[in-house]
Write an enzyme that holds these catalytic residues in place. Structure first.
Site, PDB file in Angstrom:
ATOM      1  N   GLU A 138       0.891  -1.313   0.084  1.00  0.00           N
ATOM      2  CA  GLU A 138       0.053  -0.023  -0.081  1.00  0.00           C
ATOM      3  C   GLU A 138       0.724   1.248  -0.129  1.00  0.00           C
ATOM      4  O   GLU A 138       0.473   2.287   0.842  1.00  0.00           O
ATOM      5  CB  GLU A 138      -0.851   0.073   1.243  1.00  0.00           C
ATOM      6  CG  GLU A 138      -1.774  -1.200   1.174  1.00  0.00           C
ATOM      7  CD  GLU A 138      -2.765  -1.283   2.400  1.00  0.00           C
ATOM      8  OE1 GLU A 138      -2.763  -0.506   3.363  1.00  0.00           O
ATOM      9  OE2 GLU A 138      -3.735  -2.528   2.595  1.00  0.00           O
ATOM     10  N   GLU A 244      -5.994 -10.294  -1.834  1.00  0.00           N
ATOM     11  CA  GLU A 244      -6.798 -10.255  -0.615  1.00  0.00           C
ATOM     12  C   GLU A 244      -8.430 -10.083  -1.050  1.00  0.00           C
ATOM     13  O   GLU A 244      -8.942  -9.288  -0.511  1.00  0.00           O
ATOM     14  CB  GLU A 244      -6.391  -8.987   0.289  1.00  0.00           C
ATOM     15  CG  GLU A 244      -4.868  -9.182   0.422  1.00  0.00           C
ATOM     16  CD  GLU A 244      -4.437  -7.971   1.156  1.00  0.00           C
ATOM     17  OE1 GLU A 244      -5.432  -7.280   2.118  1.00  0.00           O
ATOM     18  OE2 GLU A 244      -3.184  -7.553   1.311  1.00  0.00           O
TER      19      GLU A 244
END
Length: 333
Positions: A138, A244
Site C-alpha cells: 500500500e 486479498e
C-alpha cells in the site's frame, strides 16, 4: 498425508483447488490453525496460505530489534504438513514500523542497515518455504496523488521501495516479489500512479516480479471496472496476484437482502472471468481473504459496521459453500 477430520460437504461440489488452473489461497491467522473445521475446509479447498497478520512487522519485530517467529513458524509448519504453498505478507508497510525503528530515525545509516537486515532476516528464514512476498504494501495514497508519507520514506527517501526489493531478492533470489495495493479497480487515478511506480522501479532495475491487487471490494462495484483494472495491471507483463479478495454486502448502499447478493455474484464472476483472461504464465494465484464469513476481518468487533454481519466469503459460517464457490467451479473448469 493425514488430513483433518471431515465435516459434511456437498458431494456434488469438487474441492475448489482440484479444479483451479492457478494456486487458490486463503488468509490464515494462528487461531485458525487450531480450529479443526477451518483446517479441514482449508486443506480440502486451497493450495496456498497467506499469513493475515502474523508475518507483519507489528508482530514479528520486537522492540529490541529481535524477531518473534513462533506464529509464522507454526503457519509454515502447517503448510508443509498438508503440502500447501505459502505467500509472505508483508515486509514493509507504511502503517507499521515499531519502536526499534523509531529509535533509529535520527541515525540514517544505522536505520538503513537495520532496514535491510530486518528484511533479509525474515526472507532468509523462510527461504525455500515462502513462494513469494508482498515486499511493500500500500505505498500509494488512496486518491492517487503519489507516495504515502511513512517513516521509511522520511528517513530513506522515495527509494525505500527499491531498497526493500533489493534486500528481499538478495535474501532469496528464487522468491517472487510483489508490490501490493488496494482500490486499484475502484480508483483509476490510483491505478495510474501505482502502475507508473511499477514502471519506474523496473526502469531502475528493481527486482519487481509481480503486482498484487488486493480486491477488497463491495457488491455495488461496477463489474466492468474489474476487467479494466486487471487488463491494465497485466499489461506490464508481470505476475498478477489477486491477493486479498473479499466482496462486502455491507458497504455503501447495501443492505442484507436478495439484490445485493445477486450483485455480489456478478462482481465475483467478473473477477474470475477477468483473471481467466490473464495469460497463464502471469497468473500467480488468487487469494481469498477469509475462508468462511465468520473468519472475515469485516466481522471482527473492531471493524464491523452495523448490527448485521457481512457475508464476503465463499463459504458460510458452517463451512458450507455458497453460490460464489459453485460459480468458481463452473467458471474455471
Amino acid at each position: 498425508m493425514t488430513t483433518p477430520a471431515c465435516a459434511a460437504y456437498p458431494p456434488d461440489l469438487p474441492p475448489l483447488k482440484s479444479v483451479s488452473p492457478y494456486p487458490l489461497g486463503v488468509a490464515a491467522r494462528h487461531l485458525h490453525l487450531a480450529d479443526p473445521d477451518w483446517a479441514r475446509l482449508a486443506v480440502a479447498n486451497v493450495s496456498q496460505l497467506t499469513a493475515e497478520w502474523e508475518m507483519k512487522m507489528e508482530y514479528m519485530l520486537r522492540d529490541d530489534g529481535s524477531l518473534q517467529v513462533d506464529r509464522a513458524d507454526a503457519l509454515t509448519a502447517f503448510a508443509r504438513k498438508y503440502d500447501l504453498k505459502v505467500h509472505g505478507h508483508t515486509l514493509v508497510w507504511y502503517a507499521q514500523d515499531g519502536l526499534h525503528f523509531q529509535k533509529l530515525k535520527g541515525r540514517p545509516d544505522t536505520f538503513l542497515n537495520a532496514y535491510v537486515e530486518y528484511i533479509q532476516a525474515v526472507v532468509a528464514r523462510y527461504r525455500g518455504i515462502v513462494r513469494g512476498w508482498d515486499v511493500v504494501n500500500e505505498p500509494i495514497w488512496n486518491d492517487g496523488r503519489g507516495l504515502r508519507p511513512c517513516l521509511w520514506r522520511e528517513v530513506l527517501g522515495d527509494d525505500y521501495i527499491g531498497l526493500a526489493f533489493e534486500a528481499a531478492h538478495t535474501a532469496d533470489p528464487s522468491s517472487v516479489l510483489f508490490l501490493n495495493d488496494y482500490n486499484l479497480e475502484l480508483t483509476p487515478a490510483k491505478r495510474v500512479t501505482f502502475l507508473k511506480l511499477c514502471e519506474t522501479l523496473l526502469k531502475n532495475g528493481a527486482p519487481l516480479h509481480g503486482i498484487g491487487t488486493q480486491m477488497h471490494i463491495s457488491a455495488d462495484l461496477a463489474p466492468a471496472a474489474v476487467g479494466v483494472a486487471i487488463r491494465d495491471i497485466a499489461s506490464l507483463g508481470l505476475q498478477v496476484h489477486i491477493s486479498e479478495l473479499d466482496i462486502s454486502l455491507r458497504e455503501g448502499r447495501l443492505t442484507n437482502v436478495v439484490e445485493p447478493r445477486l450483485d455480489q455474484l456478478k462482481v465475483f464472476e467478473a473477477v474470475i472471468r477477468a483473471y481467466n483472461d490473464v495469460p497463464a504464465g502471469q497468473r500467480y494465484g488468487l487469494t481469498l481473504w477469509s475462508l468462511r464469513d465468520k473468519d472475515s476481518w469485516m466481522n471482527s468487533a473492531r471493524e464491523r459496521k452495523g448490527p448485521i454481519p457481512d457475508e464476503p466469503a465463499l463459504f458460510d459460517n458452517r463451512g458450507q459453500p455458497k453460490e460464489m464457490a459453485r460459480r468458481f467451479v463452473d467458471l474455471v473448469r
